[in-house]
Scaffold this motif. Structure first.
Motif, PDB file in Angstrom:
ATOM      1  N   THR A  42       7.978  11.054  -7.006  1.00  0.00           N
ATOM      2  CA  THR A  42       8.552  10.539  -5.762  1.00  0.00           C
ATOM      3  C   THR A  42       9.573  11.926  -5.422  1.00  0.00           C
ATOM      4  OG1 THR A  42      10.170   9.506  -6.737  1.00  0.00           O
ATOM      5  CG2 THR A  42       8.477   8.169  -5.960  1.00  0.00           C
ATOM      6  N   PRO A  59      11.247  15.220  -4.620  1.00  0.00           N
ATOM      7  CA  PRO A  59      11.165  16.125  -3.158  1.00  0.00           C
ATOM      8  C   PRO A  59      10.227  17.473  -3.334  1.00  0.00           C
ATOM      9  CG  PRO A  59      13.394  15.353  -3.151  1.00  0.00           C
ATOM     10  CD  PRO A  59      12.814  15.007  -4.516  1.00  0.00           C
ATOM     11  N   LYS A  74       6.370  17.425  -2.332  1.00  0.00           N
ATOM     12  CA  LYS A  74       6.133  17.013  -1.175  1.00  0.00           C
ATOM     13  C   LYS A  74       4.685  17.682  -0.707  1.00  0.00           C
ATOM     14  CE  LYS A  74       7.945  16.231   3.735  1.00  0.00           C
ATOM     15  NZ  LYS A  74       7.784  14.836   3.360  1.00  0.00           N
ATOM     16  N   ASN A  75       3.886  16.863  -0.261  1.00  0.00           N
ATOM     17  CA  ASN A  75       2.758  17.284   0.326  1.00  0.00           C
ATOM     18  C   ASN A  75       1.885  17.824  -0.913  1.00  0.00           C
ATOM     19  OD1 ASN A  75       2.885  16.651   2.840  1.00  0.00           O
ATOM     20  ND2 ASN A  75       3.960  18.531   3.422  1.00  0.00           N
ATOM     21  N   ASP A 105       6.689   3.515  -0.880  1.00  0.00           N
ATOM     22  CA  ASP A 105       7.277   4.273   0.431  1.00  0.00           C
ATOM     23  C   ASP A 105       7.684   5.666  -0.050  1.00  0.00           C
ATOM     24  OD1 ASP A 105       6.953   1.943   1.955  1.00  0.00           O
ATOM     25  OD2 ASP A 105       9.266   1.200   1.490  1.00  0.00           O
ATOM     26  N   ALA A 106       8.234   5.758  -0.892  1.00  0.00           N
ATOM     27  CA  ALA A 106       8.770   6.981  -1.527  1.00  0.00           C
ATOM     28  C   ALA A 106       7.733   8.074  -1.805  1.00  0.00           C
ATOM     29  CB  ALA A 106       9.665   6.989  -2.900  1.00  0.00           C
ATOM     30  N   HIS A 128       4.720   7.980  -0.799  1.00  0.00           N
ATOM     31  CA  HIS A 128       3.945   8.213   0.642  1.00  0.00           C
ATOM     32  C   HIS A 128       4.398   9.406   1.099  1.00  0.00           C
ATOM     33  CE1 HIS A 128       1.695   7.423   4.323  1.00  0.00           C
ATOM     34  NE2 HIS A 128       2.821   7.375   5.011  1.00  0.00           N
ATOM     35  N   GLU A 129       5.630   9.704   0.890  1.00  0.00           N
ATOM     36  CA  GLU A 129       6.209  10.966   1.508  1.00  0.00           C
ATOM     37  C   GLU A 129       6.055  12.202   0.916  1.00  0.00           C
ATOM     38  OE1 GLU A 129       8.708  10.842   4.228  1.00  0.00           O
ATOM     39  OE2 GLU A 129       8.186   9.030   4.235  1.00  0.00           O
ATOM     40  N   ASN A 130       5.313  12.182  -0.236  1.00  0.00           N
ATOM     41  CA  ASN A 130       4.783  13.432  -1.031  1.00  0.00           C
ATOM     42  C   ASN A 130       3.235  13.376  -0.726  1.00  0.00           C
ATOM     43  OD1 ASN A 130       7.358  13.928  -1.651  1.00  0.00           O
ATOM     44  ND2 ASN A 130       7.369  13.421  -3.647  1.00  0.00           N
ATOM     45  N   TYR A 150       0.491   2.596   5.106  1.00  0.00           N
ATOM     46  CA  TYR A 150       0.168   3.834   4.867  1.00  0.00           C
ATOM     47  C   TYR A 150      -1.075   4.539   5.361  1.00  0.00           C
ATOM     48  CZ  TYR A 150       3.471   2.187   1.223  1.00  0.00           C
ATOM     49  OH  TYR A 150       4.548   1.745   0.709  1.00  0.00           O
ATOM     50  N   LYS A 158      -2.207   8.108   6.697  1.00  0.00           N
ATOM     51  CA  LYS A 158      -2.532   9.509   5.882  1.00  0.00           C
ATOM     52  C   LYS A 158      -3.963   9.438   5.329  1.00  0.00           C
ATOM     53  CE  LYS A 158       1.962  11.334   4.823  1.00  0.00           C
ATOM     54  NZ  LYS A 158       2.937  11.870   3.700  1.00  0.00           N
TER      55      LYS A 158
END
Length: 322
Positions: A136, A138, A141-142, A176-177, A179-181, A315, A318
């Motif tokens: 999770t 940063p 990310k992606n 949730d966290a 999912h950002e990545n 989610y 994506k």
């Protein structure tokens, strides 16, 4: 030379990796040459949905290689034939239904893990994650792909294990966290590792069996066992109630619990149902068995529908196209 005519054909639903089906049928036919297997293969979630949709008009005679949590759901729906295969008493008790007669029997455990492409990670300047929570951060990310639990049994064992490891509230906060990545969610449990092996993405949340196979073929992978522990599920076998091929289905169920069958499962899976059979699998993470969580399969099966609906709501934006 005349070709032997099969006396019986079985429609067998499965989520076993497609590349292994020919071998499974061949080994079974060494002992039962008069039974032809007609496979219907797809990912765990797809096969489970198909079986449920066919509840009033079953098309499968037997399931050979589907998540135990899926078969527990079918059992709750009254869709499984009670039958204890010959020799089932020799299996590790956690690999079989507690009912007598049994309705499902386990084959092997497939265990979550993270496939990490060291070459692509170095290019992107990514450190090697050690835990689920590391994913999770940063910096990733992606850079992560994982399976959609609605279509993938691996995805479901990930989600259900996080909810058990972290608790329901913190488990959803974790996702949730994460999912950002996430770059995207796939519809296959093996695909994230295959994509990592091919260098399309540095990190694939998948399962150890696929990672070991890809690494054996030369992929620059590290197979990571997250420190919090890993979810797992069993591949299992069950006869579908109402089959008109009951005697042939029983023969396949009997064979599926034999030592010979378990030796075959062990060619890919390091943990199998028959005690004393398992030998180390090349590149399979050592001591992964000790990282397997104390999985509450009954809880996972009973809450499967609600968990999947909640995941979809949060989610699914994506998920890759089907």
């Amino acid at each position: 030379m005349a070709t032997a005519v099969s006396a019986e054909e079985l429609t067998v639903y499965t989520a076993v990796e497609a590349e292994d089906l020919k071998k499974y049928a061949k080994r079974f036919n060494e002992d039962y040459p008069d039974i032809k297997i007609n496979w219907v293969r797809d990912s765990t979630g797809i096969i489970t949905a198909k079986l449920l949709a066919e509840k009033e008009n079953p098309q499968a005679d037997i399931v050979w290689g589907l998540a135990a949590t899926s078969l527990m759901l079918l059992k709750q729906e009254g869709m499984l034939e009670g039958y204890s295969p010959a020799g089932v008493d020799k299996l590790d008790p956690k690999f079989k239904d507690k009912a007598n007669p049994t309705t499902w029997t386990g084959m092997d455990a497939w265990v979550a893990s993270v496939c990490f492409n060291t070459v692509e990670a170095e290019k992107a300047g990514l450190p090697m994650p050690k835990s689920w929570k590391d994913l999770t951060k940063p910096v990733y990310k992606n850079q992560v792909i994982m399976p959609n639990p609605n279509s993938s049994g691996t995805g479901f064992l990930d989600v259900s294990s996080w909810l058990q490891l972290f608790g329901e509230k913190d488990g959803w906060a974790y996702m949730d966290a994460l999912h950002e990545n996430i770059a995207r969610y796939t519809h296959s449990g093996s695909k994230p590792c295959k994509l990592a092996a091919a260098g399309e993405i540095p990190i694939g949340v998948s399962f150890a069996f696929r990672g070991a196979k890809s690494k054996a073929k030369g992929a620059p992978l590290e197979i990571i066992v997250p420190t919090e522990g890993v979810g797992w599920d069993m591949e299992a076998t069950a006869i579908i109630k109402g089959t008109k091929k009951l005697e042939a289905a029983k023969k396949l169920a009997d064979w599926s619990v034999t030592k010979k069958a378990n030796e075959m499962y062990n060619e890919g899976y390091a943990v199998v149902a028959y005690p004393g059979v398992a030998k180390p699998v090349k590149f399979f993470p050592e001591n992964i068995a000790s990282a397997m969580i104390d999985n509450n399969f009954e809880w996972a099966a009973s809450n499967r529908k609600q968990i999947l609906a909640e995941w979809q709501k949060r989610y699914d934006s994506k998920s890759e196209a089907k």
